[in-house]
Every structure is written in structure tokens, then in C-alpha cells.
Design a protein around this motif. Structure first.
Motif, PDB file in Angstrom:
ATOM      1  N   GLU A 155       0.747  -1.320  -0.009  1.00 22.92           N
ATOM      2  CA  GLU A 155      -0.102   0.064   0.071  1.00 22.92           C
ATOM      3  C   GLU A 155       0.924   1.331  -0.190  1.00 22.92           C
ATOM      4  OE1 GLU A 155      -2.800   0.144   3.211  1.00 22.92           O
ATOM      5  OE2 GLU A 155      -4.463   0.063   1.865  1.00 22.92           O
ATOM      6  N   GLN A 156       1.757   1.129   0.896  1.00 21.98           N
ATOM      7  CA  GLN A 156       2.899   2.270   0.842  1.00 21.98           C
ATOM      8  C   GLN A 156       3.557   2.679  -0.329  1.00 21.98           C
ATOM      9  OE1 GLN A 156       5.379   1.281   4.203  1.00 21.98           O
ATOM     10  NE2 GLN A 156       4.012   2.215   5.955  1.00 21.98           N
ATOM     11  N   LEU A 157       3.925   1.726  -0.996  1.00 19.57           N
ATOM     12  CA  LEU A 157       4.711   1.801  -2.403  1.00 19.57           C
ATOM     13  C   LEU A 157       3.650   2.038  -3.526  1.00 19.57           C
ATOM     14  CD1 LEU A 157       7.286  -0.909  -2.065  1.00 19.57           C
ATOM     15  CD2 LEU A 157       7.802   1.414  -1.583  1.00 19.57           C
ATOM     16  N   GLY A 158       2.565   2.114  -3.222  1.00 16.15           N
ATOM     17  CA  GLY A 158       1.265   2.323  -4.355  1.00 16.15           C
ATOM     18  C   GLY A 158       1.218   1.379  -5.088  1.00 16.15           C
ATOM     19  N   TYR A 159       1.544  -0.158  -4.966  1.00 19.87           N
ATOM     20  CA  TYR A 159       1.106  -1.371  -5.800  1.00 19.87           C
ATOM     21  C   TYR A 159      -0.533  -1.591  -5.464  1.00 19.87           C
ATOM     22  CZ  TYR A 159       6.079  -2.293  -6.704  1.00 19.87           C
ATOM     23  OH  TYR A 159       7.299  -2.158  -6.895  1.00 19.87           O
ATOM     24  N   LEU A 160      -1.016  -1.193  -4.310  1.00 23.08           N
ATOM     25  CA  LEU A 160      -2.447  -1.406  -3.830  1.00 23.08           C
ATOM     26  C   LEU A 160      -3.047  -0.104  -3.681  1.00 23.08           C
ATOM     27  CD1 LEU A 160      -2.111  -4.172  -1.667  1.00 23.08           C
ATOM     28  CD2 LEU A 160      -2.680  -4.509  -3.939  1.00 23.08           C
ATOM     29  N   ARG A 161      -4.432  -0.072  -4.189  1.00 26.83           N
ATOM     30  CA  ARG A 161      -4.956   1.228  -4.187  1.00 26.83           C
ATOM     31  C   ARG A 161      -6.345   1.093  -3.414  1.00 26.83           C
ATOM     32  NH1 ARG A 161      -5.098   3.895  -9.841  1.00 26.83           N
ATOM     33  NH2 ARG A 161      -5.670   1.784 -10.734  1.00 26.83           N
ATOM     34  N   PRO A 162      -6.900   1.896  -2.665  1.00 26.57           N
ATOM     35  CA  PRO A 162      -8.414   1.505  -1.948  1.00 26.57           C
ATOM     36  C   PRO A 162      -9.127   0.947  -3.044  1.00 26.57           C
ATOM     37  CG  PRO A 162      -7.285   3.868  -1.356  1.00 26.57           C
ATOM     38  CD  PRO A 162      -6.546   3.025  -2.219  1.00 26.57           C
ATOM     39  N   PRO A 163     -10.121   0.368  -2.587  1.00 26.60           N
ATOM     40  CA  PRO A 163     -11.073  -0.460  -3.707  1.00 26.60           C
ATOM     41  C   PRO A 163     -11.948   0.664  -4.345  1.00 26.60           C
ATOM     42  CG  PRO A 163     -11.028  -1.711  -1.660  1.00 26.60           C
ATOM     43  CD  PRO A 163     -10.434  -0.288  -1.230  1.00 26.60           C
TER      44      PRO A 163
END
Length: 542
Positions: free
Chosen positions: A517-525
Motif C-alpha cells: 500500500e505504501q509503495l502504491g502497488y495497492l489502491r483503495p477499492p
């Protein structure tokens, strides 16, 4: 979000507006829009082949006038006012998104159980090709970030603007699909796959455009080169008119239409019939007539001069520039650019002074701008019907580009090869040799760059001999380029950084999720999907 305070309460209380750059005064807008190419008087003493390169800077010349200041203000007001009706702090905003979701889910375009007021407006910019419409709009919009990430009050992505260009002789469906492609590129996702069926109708496309524009808080949709739609086979005036009216009415996002006078009947009809048509008006950029505005433009442009002679600007030159360009900015700049090129190259070949006179401008226009002579004649005649036949300057752009490229080649031939030109020639010869050996293009490119980088001061002939010897295996360690490429890739795989996803996945589930999440690989749904249910809306209402 930003903590910046606005004097206007309706702006300060809206997170979408508060995230935008500050409102500019007329003086600040002038300074921002002004794009003056770099210039130093000492460059007049440079060799001729370098001065021809300097002329290319005029392609970026933009000296704003009252038209540009007015356009900047109109666009800024349009974007901010459009966000007033879409405040993420309000329940109505989420109800609006839910409303669009239901339309997409049910296919019922009339689904509207929640009446809402929209503050979005439609605007247009019409003018002859070459008046700087697109360049000016792009310059204005680039003051705003294209993507803004919000964390509070909810996780949202805001896209302040997007520009769509109608493909030449393209259809309405192609225009709609370009919206999904552009948004996908901006957001690094695949919206076309997510929202579109195999063969969506125009009505479905328009409705889904509205849904996506609302979900991602698009501040302004610019549709450029609108006149191209009039050339599309099977696309009638009424169909285009109905589509634009539907798009303006359905989107809570302001829409800006840009085109030549050929698109005027379509633009005018769409904006008159749309509910938010009154907007902030339609702007028409006509040619600049003789007078103070033209004099100011030419006097400023004339300073960017790379001839070794100082050429004075005379009233006759101003008159000739206007007559040969008929007040079209792009033609005037290209004519001045080509006249300087002619003077510089003639001084080399004919041993003549580098003079720019009224006669030089006339001869340059005759020799190099013959392609647009019918357009200039039509503009001189003042016939509206004749003008409508010659309103696209794309062919002029290609012709001038070819002339300048030819001039660059001539200058290099006359002066001999420098380091850059020699490297280019070496690379070309090596590429030919590699092609014969059937080596891959990627490996070949890496091989050329690495080899030439090792000895940048090489004599061109020795450099070529060395590289060709390596290719033929005459030097130790020379092997297949493919093998060298594979070895490099194998070595790079051993160097894994702490942020490498292959290393992250070996950690515990909680730490892995947080790191991604911190690295931007995942985003909020909320940021990725158009909400496959209404639970979020219900939760916000509570």
C-alpha cells in the motif's frame, strides 16, 4: 487534501476545489502563459548550421494577449464552478455516483430517483486552424495536476482535466472509446475492459462516460478537432447534435468543445439545446487584423532573430507579414522562421548578406508556402464559403517540417560532420551490419550505445572499424549480442532491492499488505471499481 483557505466559502468548503492551484490575477496568468524560447544575442555569431537549429525554438513561441487571458479565466471558472455541485463532503455527491451506477447496472437511462442540481456548464472555442487554440488550452490546463489523490474525507482520485481529440473521419464511438483509453492511461488501469460490453451503443457509451467522469471527479472534458466528426462516414448532423446534447446533459462535468468554423453549426446547436448551454459563452478566435494587437505580436516575435545581420522591423515588413499570413499566427511564425533559414543558407552558398526584407518574405512565401496559397487567397477575398474549404493547416505543418529538416541536412553537409552527426552516421552503419547478421534490434541498440559511450572522442573512421571488428568476432570476448543481453539480464536479477516485490512477498501477510500500500502497488477499492453495491453509500448516509 490541502489546508489552504479560500476567501469564497463555496470554494473553501469543497475538497476538490481546495486541491486546485490558486486563482491567478490577469498579470499572473500572463506570466504563466508566456512561453518565450531561450535566446542570447551572442548566438548570432554561431556557425550557420547551429543557427538553423536555433530557429526550431520558434515552434514553442507563445506571447499571450487579451484572448489568452480571457480564455484562462473562462476555463478556471468553468472547472471550479463545475465542482460546486460535486462536493465529496456532502451526501448528495455519493448519491449522484450511486445514481450513475444504477443506470449502468440496470441499463435504464431514465433512472433518476434522486433529483440533483448540476453546476457544470458547456463552453466552446472556435477559430481557424493555426490560431493557437489547442496550444493555448493545453498550456492553461497544464497548470493543474492531471491526477490528485485524496485520503479524506474518503479515498478518492480526482482528474481535473482530460483532452480528447476527434480522429480524422472518426466516428462518435471512436471518440467515446478514446475517453476510456485516456482515462485508463492516466489512472494506470483498464476502464474499457471494466465498463464496456462487446458492442456498446452510443447511448450506453455516453452514459458510462458520465459515470466514470463522476466517479473520478473529472473537472473538464475537452473535445478537440470537433470538425473531424463532420467528415465521418454515416455520421449525420442530427446524430452528432443529439450525442453532444446528451453528453452535456448527462455529465455533471463541464465540457469544452474546440473546432474550426466548420464545426460551428454543430457546436452552436449542441450548446443551445443542452440544459447547461448558457454556460460561460462561446468564444470565436478570428484572424488578427492590422492594428495594435498585430503590431505588438510582430514586434515581440521579431526579437527572436539569428541572422548575423541586425534586421530592422519596418512598417512595410509588418504589412507584408500580415498580407502573406492574413493574420493567422501559426503562418506568420512559420514564414518568419523560413525567411531566416533562407537568409542564413543563401549567405553560405551565394556569399550574400543575411538580410530579411519585405522582398525576402514575399519570395519565401512564394517558394515555401505555395501549398496554402489557395487558403490565403480565400482569406484575402473575405468569402466565407471559400474560407470554409481551406481551414486545416496540417499539410502546412508537414511541409514546413520537411523544409526545415532538409535545411538542417544542408547545413551539416556544408560545414562537415561534427561529433553528433558522426555518431549518428556510425550508428546507422553499425545498424546496417547488425541487420545483415539478423541480431535483435534491442540488443543491437544496447551494443551500439555501450560501444560508442566508451570512446566518445574516437575518430569516426577508427570507431567504425573498431565496432565492425567486434561484430565480426575479431576482438577477444566478442560473442552473440543476444548472449550478451541475456548475461546482463541474468546479472541484474541478482540485485534485488528492499522494495522489490519478490522480496516483499516473503514477509508476513500484514507487513506485506502495508508495504504494498505504501509503495502504491495497492489502491483503495473505491479508487479501482465503480462500486458493485451500494453499501458504501448507505454507510456514508448514516
Amino acid at each position: 487534501m490541502t489546508d489552504r483557505k479560500y476567501e469564497l466559502p463555496e470554494y473553501g468548503e469543497n475538497a476538490f476545489i481546495a486541491a486546485l492551484p490558486e486563482i491567478l490575477s490577469a498579470a499572473e496568468a500572463f506570466r504563466f502563459l508566456r512561453n518565450m524560447p531561450s535566446y542570447d544575442p551572442i548566438e548570432r555569431t554561431l556557425p550557420r548550421h547551429l543557427r538553423v537549429h536555433c530557429l526550431m525554438r520558434l515552434d514553442r513561441y507563445l506571447n499571450p494577449n487579451e484572448r489568452h487571458i480571457s480564455l484562462e479565466r473562462t476555463i478556471d471558472v468553468t472547472i471550479r464552478q463545475g465542482y460546486i455541485g460535486r462536493n465529496p463532503n456532502s451526501k448528495e455527491y455519493f448519491k449522484r455516483i450511486h445514481n450513475h451506477y444504477e443506470k449502468c447496472r440496470t441499463g435504464n437511462m431514465d433512472f433518476n430517483d434522486i433529483p440533483m442540481e448540476s453546476t457544470a456548464r458547456g463552453i466552446s472555442l472556435i477559430g481557424l486552424s493555426g490560431m493557437g487554440k489547442t496550444k493555448s488550452v493545453q498550456r492553461i490546463l497544464h497548470r493543474y495536476p492531471q491526477v490528485i489523490q485524496h485520503r479524506t474525507p474518503v479515498a478518492l482520485v480526482q482528474v481535473p482535466w482530460i483532452i480528447l481529440e476527434c480522429p480524422y473521419k472518426g466516428s462518435l464511438s471512436q471518440l467515446c472509446l478514446s475517453f476510456f483509453d485516456q482515462m485508463s492511461e492516466i489512472l494506470q488501469t483498464n476502464l474499457r475492459k471494466r465498463y464496456l460490453s462487446a458492442r456498446p451503443s452510443i447511448d450506453q457509451l455516453a452514459n458510462r462516460m458520465a459515470a466514470v467522469a463522476n466517479l473520478y471527479a473529472v473537472g473538464l472534458i475537452v473535445i478537440d478537432e470537433l470538425q473531424h466528426l463532420t467528415e465521418a462516414p454515416g455520421t449525420g448532423r442530427n446524430e452528432m447534435l443529439n450525442f453532444l446534447v446528451s453528453l452535456v446533459n448527462r455529465c455533471s462535468t463541464p465540457i469544452m468543445l474546440i473546432g474550426t468554423p466548420k464545426a460551428l453549426p454543430i457546436v452552436g446547436g449542441a450548446l443551445r439545446q443542452a440544459r447547461r448551454a448558457s454556460g460561460y459563452g462561446s468564444t470565436f478566435w478570428d484572424r488578427i487584423g492590422p492594428g495594435p494587437t498585430w503590431d505588438h505580436f510582430i514586434e515581440n516575435l521579431w526579437q527572436w532573430q539569428w541572422t548575423n545581420e541586425i534586421n530592422e522591423l519596418t512598417p512595410e515588413i509588418k504589412e507584408v507579414l500580415h498580407d502573406e499570413s492574413q493574420g493567422v499566427i501559426d503562418i506568420a511564425i512559420k514564414l518568419y522562421q523560413l525567411a531566416q533559414m533562407r537568409a542564413i543558407l543563401n549567405s553560405e552558398m551565394l556569399d550574400s548578406p543575411e538580410i530579411i526584407s519585405a522582398e525576402t518574405l514575399r519570395r519565401t512565401a512564394t517558394e515555401h508556402l505555395g501549398l496554402i496559397k489557395p487558403m490565403i487567397s480565400a482569406l484575402r477575398s473575405g468569402s466565407v464559403e471559400a474560407e470554409s474549404r481551406y481551414e486545416d493547416l496540417r499539410s502546412l505543418d508537414m511541409q514546413v517540417s520537411a523544409i526545415l529538416q532538409s535545411a538542417l541536412g544542408t547545413a551539416i553537409e556544408v560545414k562537415g560532420e561534427g561529433t553528433f552527426q558522426a555518431s549518428e552516421r556510425i550508428s546507422t552503419e553499425i545498424s546496417k551490419e547488425l541487420s545483415k547478421r539478423k541480431e535483435s534490434s534491442d540488443a543491437a541498440r544496447d551494443f551500439i550505445e555501450n560501444t560508442l559511450a566508451k570512446e566518445p572522442g574516437y575518430d569516426p573512421v577508427k570507431a567504425l572499424e573498431t565496432v565492425l571488428s567486434m561484430l565480426k568476432g575479431e576482438l577477444n570476448g566478442a560473442g552473440s549480442l543476444e548472449n550478451d543481453s541475456e548475461n546482463c539480464q541474468r546479472a541484474s536479477r541478482l540485485d534485488i532491492s528492499e522494495h522489490d516485490i519478490r522480496d516483499i512477498r516473503t514477509r508476513s501477510a500484514d507487513i506485506c499488505l502495508k508495504t504494498l500500500e505504501q509503495l502504491g502497488y495497492l489502491r483503495p477499492p473505491f479508487q479501482d471499481e465503480l462500486l458493485e453495491g451500494s453499501s458504501l453509500f448507505i454507510e456514508n448516509e448514516r
